[in-house]
Enzyme design. Structure first.
Site, PDB file in Angstrom:
ATOM      1  N   GLY A 258      19.508  11.272 -33.458  1.00 44.15           N
ATOM      2  CA  GLY A 258      20.350  12.509 -33.829  1.00 44.15           C
ATOM      3  C   GLY A 258      21.976  12.231 -34.527  1.00 44.15           C
TER       4      GLY A 258
ATOM      5  N   HIS B  44      26.514  24.083 -11.957  1.00 47.05           N
ATOM      6  CA  HIS B  44      26.136  22.813 -11.969  1.00 47.05           C
ATOM      7  C   HIS B  44      26.425  22.226 -13.401  1.00 47.05           C
ATOM      8  CE1 HIS B  44      23.243  19.422 -12.130  1.00 47.05           C
ATOM      9  NE2 HIS B  44      22.884  19.652 -11.000  1.00 47.05           N
TER      10      HIS B  44
ATOM     11  N   GLY C  22      23.284  22.354 -27.521  1.00 48.67           N
ATOM     12  CA  GLY C  22      23.924  21.112 -27.355  1.00 48.67           C
ATOM     13  C   GLY C  22      23.238  20.013 -27.404  1.00 48.67           C
TER      14      GLY C  22
ATOM     15  N   HIS D 116      23.718  20.025 -30.997  1.00 50.00           N
ATOM     16  CA  HIS D 116      23.171  21.124 -31.549  1.00 50.00           C
ATOM     17  C   HIS D 116      24.039  22.402 -31.456  1.00 50.00           C
ATOM     18  CE1 HIS D 116      20.493  24.845 -31.838  1.00 50.00           C
ATOM     19  NE2 HIS D 116      19.516  24.047 -32.602  1.00 50.00           N
ATOM     20  N   PRO D 117      24.427  23.092 -32.476  1.00 45.63           N
ATOM     21  CA  PRO D 117      25.536  24.357 -32.276  1.00 45.63           C
ATOM     22  C   PRO D 117      25.202  25.304 -31.144  1.00 45.63           C
ATOM     23  CG  PRO D 117      24.122  24.587 -34.188  1.00 45.63           C
ATOM     24  CD  PRO D 117      23.587  23.138 -33.806  1.00 45.63           C
ATOM     25  N   THR D 118      24.123  25.383 -30.722  1.00 45.72           N
ATOM     26  CA  THR D 118      23.791  26.332 -29.595  1.00 45.72           C
ATOM     27  C   THR D 118      23.075  25.892 -28.418  1.00 45.72           C
ATOM     28  OG1 THR D 118      21.887  27.310 -30.557  1.00 45.72           O
ATOM     29  CG2 THR D 118      23.768  28.424 -31.109  1.00 45.72           C
TER      30      THR D 118
END
Length: 300
Positions: A165, A84, A174, A170-172
């Site tokens: 934002g 998905h 998303g 976000h680095p982990t």
């Protein structure tokens, strides 16, 4: 469920394989005043969990924000793979007015959640559907295009800065899409072939963006554990495009490729009238009324 005002939320989390993580996320909706967990289901091929919860605005918001926080902590999108499309640990968070509530209230609620998850967890988000800040952001597929792997570059573009934002995921975990919308039916149709290209061709013929039905989004998915493929569908307004019409069209299109429909499924919950309409069609019912359903009369 004596809520004076009811709003539904159907958050989609990018985890369908680790039941321990799924339970940690769902725990945020259990035994909470003003909130009722109705359903949650997951799929290993999609690698995705869909939760259906209802509640009054403030306690629902608090529970959703807490669940997003758990997902951010537990899901690393750098390791995530699935059939998905997805762009974040919590991929999409729709709010739907149900009782004594309005679309405008759901829009306001979606903005409150988007603001709070940025302030608490530094996860950026886009507003979509009725909450969208521009016409190009109404369609979730357009926002999600490029998926998690492409978001780092996409969000640097001026047209794709997030609504809340910084201009980077976000680095982990998303990035997330949050919005208000009408009730949606997640409906999948299975084919007796493992060739996902056929499912994709059928999906292209029925989805609105490719010239198909107005209120249909669709894509092909390979279900490796069953050695079949699937036409995965979102019915965005079942009152204007019926389930039975899409089902019959998929059967018709499948014949072109020498394959058959072997079943279908509803993901999560479905409005009763969506199924009644299909029952009327297949049974040839004349002048049938919802009041004739026994359970409906009992619940009055």
């Amino acid at each position: 469920m004596a809520f004076s005002k009811i709003i539904e939320c159907v958050p989609n989390f990018s985890e369908g394989r680790n039941i321990n993580v799924i339970e940690k996320i769902v725990e945020n909706f259990r035994a909470k005043d003003g909130v009722k967990l109705l359903d949650y289901s997951w799929d290993e091929d999609h690698n995705r969990c869909v939760v259906t919860v209802v509640g009054e605005p403030t306690p629902l918001k608090d529970a959703v924000v807490a669940a997003i926080g758990t997902a951010i902590k537990e899901i690393n999108m750098n390791e995530h793979k699935g059939q998905h499309p997805r762009m974040g640990a919590v991929d999409v968070v729709p709010f739907i007015p149900i009782k004594n509530s309005t679309v405008e209230e759901c829009v306001s609620l979606s903005k409150d959640v988007a603001k709070e998850i940025w302030e608490k967890y530094e996860m950026p988000s886009f507003l979509y559907e009725n909450s969208a800040s521009s016409s190009k952001r109404k369609n979730l597929a357009k926002i999600r295009k490029g998926e998690y792997e492409g978001m780092f570059e996409k969000m640097q573009e001026e047209d794709w800065h997030p609504d809340f934002g910084n201009n980077a995921p976000h680095p982990t975990a998303g990035v997330c899409a949050i919005g208000a919308r009408a009730p949606l039916v997640a409906y999948n149709i299975n084919l007796d072939t493992s060739n996902v290209d056929i499912a994709n061709k059928i999906a292209k013929n029925i989805r609105h963006l490719s010239g198909g039905y107005r209120f249909v989004k669709a894509m092909g998915v390979e279900l490796k554990d069953r050695n079949i493929s699937q036409v995965s569908i979102n019915m965005t307004d079942y009152t204007k495009t019926s389930l039975y019409r899409v089902f019959e069209t998929v059967k018709f299109e499948a014949k072109r490729w020498g394959v058959n429909v072997i079943g279908s499924e509803i993901v999560g919950l479905v409005p009763m009238m969506a199924l009644i309409e299909s029952a009327e069609y297949y049974l040839g019912l004349e002048e049938f009324k919802p009041e004739q359903i026994l359970e409906t009369r009992i619940m009055e």
